[in-house]
Write an enzyme that holds these catalytic residues in place. Structure first.
Site, short mmCIF file in Angstrom:
data_model
loop_
_atom_site.label_atom_id
_atom_site.label_comp_id
_atom_site.label_asym_id
_atom_site.label_seq_id
_atom_site.Cartn_x
_atom_site.Cartn_y
_atom_site.Cartn_z
N ASP A 198 0.82 -1.17 0.07
CA ASP A 198 0.42 -0.42 0.09
C ASP A 198 1.40 1.78 0.15
OD1 ASP A 198 -2.16 -2.07 0.41
OD2 ASP A 198 -2.96 -0.84 2.22
N LYS A 202 -6.96 -5.03 -2.85
CA LYS A 202 -7.69 -5.70 -1.58
C LYS A 202 -8.95 -4.34 -1.01
CE LYS A 202 -3.67 -4.14 1.12
NZ LYS A 202 -4.92 -3.50 2.11
N CYS A 252 -2.24 -2.98 7.06
CA CYS A 252 -1.74 -3.40 6.99
C CYS A 252 -0.51 -4.11 6.53
CB CYS A 252 -1.95 -3.29 5.29
SG CYS A 252 -4.01 -2.47 4.80
C1 VGL Z 1 -4.86 0.74 5.90
C2 VGL Z 1 -6.45 2.11 7.90
C3 VGL Z 1 -6.96 1.63 5.97
C4 VGL Z 1 -3.26 -0.15 5.68
C5 VGL Z 1 -5.91 0.50 4.86
O1 VGL Z 1 -2.84 0.86 4.01
O2 VGL Z 1 -2.29 -0.21 6.32
N1 VGL Z 1 -4.98 1.38 7.13
N2 VGL Z 1 -6.86 0.95 5.34
#
Ligand code: VGL
Ligand code: ZN
Length: 238
Positions: free
Chosen positions: A42, A140, A185
């Protein structure tokens, strides 16, 4: 007698330093061998400075990850990829604010600012990543009613993304996790990697955390209990 093939296989597990991987590990090091994969979680605009769910110093991971990626024969990246009105957005729950929690069908859900809406610029990977050798980009969190911090299993605890099957089919059994955010994540992916039987490392200086309500310390403690190995990018030999 050694035949030529056995000899070459023997050489294949030697490193540039002449030490065997096991000896390097005993010295607190790790090696990226041909069955290792760098899992880049991410690194998207929404999580970088100026983004809607900016992780403090999130941009600092980019040069570290770019350098690491050169040491890996296999790189997989993920993208948090939500529908508009996603269940994880505070704005989808009247009266709720970001960083509060609410109960949903699969348990407690932390609520976030709207982020990583599929197809938007915020959901794009950072343009500063230079990883042309990444062989899979896995999205995802695209089911409106289920979040997915983990790259392996959605937050309902049962819907798979298929990543474990993909890695196993390709004999990638040693996973090095990096990216954003350490306590969500990255941690959930590392914990699921252990559950699926992978040897799992998290490279701490290639990650940054959100740290809401003690989440960062808890994540490291959960990962340690699960046998996730915590290393620094400088520990990586190969
Ligand atoms: C994430 C919070 C919400 C992450 C993704 O990538 O850690 N954190 N969505
Ligand atoms: Zn998300």
């Amino acid at each position: 007698m050694f035949d030529r093939r056995q000899l070459l296989m023997g050489l294949g597990v030697m490193t540039a330093t002449g030490m065997m991987p096991k000896a390097l590990e005993a010295a607190g090091k790790a090696t990226a061998d041909r069955n290792s994969v760098l899992l880049v979680i991410d690194v998207q605009n929404c999580f970088l400075p100026g983004g809607s769910l900016a992780v403090k110093d999130g941009d600092k991971v980019v040069p570290v990850i770019n350098a690491l990626a050169k040491k890996f024969a296999h790189v997989v990246m993920t993208q948090d990829w939500h529908t508009p009105g996603h269940i994880s957005f505070a704005s989808s729950h009247g009266g709720k604010k970001p960083f509060e929690t609410t109960d949903v069908a699969y348990g407690k859900q932390v609520l976030w600012p709207d982020h990583c809406v599929m197809g938007t610029d915020g959901a794009a990977l950072s343009k500063d990543l230079t990883i042309p050798n990444a062989e899979l980009i896995l999205r995802k969190g695209y089911n409106k009613d289920v979040d997915s911090y983990s790259a392996f299993t959605e937050a309902d605890g049962k819907t798979t993304t298929g990543l474990a099957g993909y890695l196993k089919a390709r004999k990638l059994q040693r996973i090095f996790v990096v990216g954003l955010a350490t306590d969500f994540c990255v941690a959930w992916s590392a914990l699921d990697a252990r559950k699926a039987g992978f040897e799992t490392y998290v490279i701490e200086d290639a990650c940054r955390g959100i740290d809401t309500q003690g989440s960062l310390a808890k994540a490291w403690s959960d990962m340690q209990k699960a046998g996730v190995k915590r290393i620094q990018s400088s520990d990586l030999a190969a």
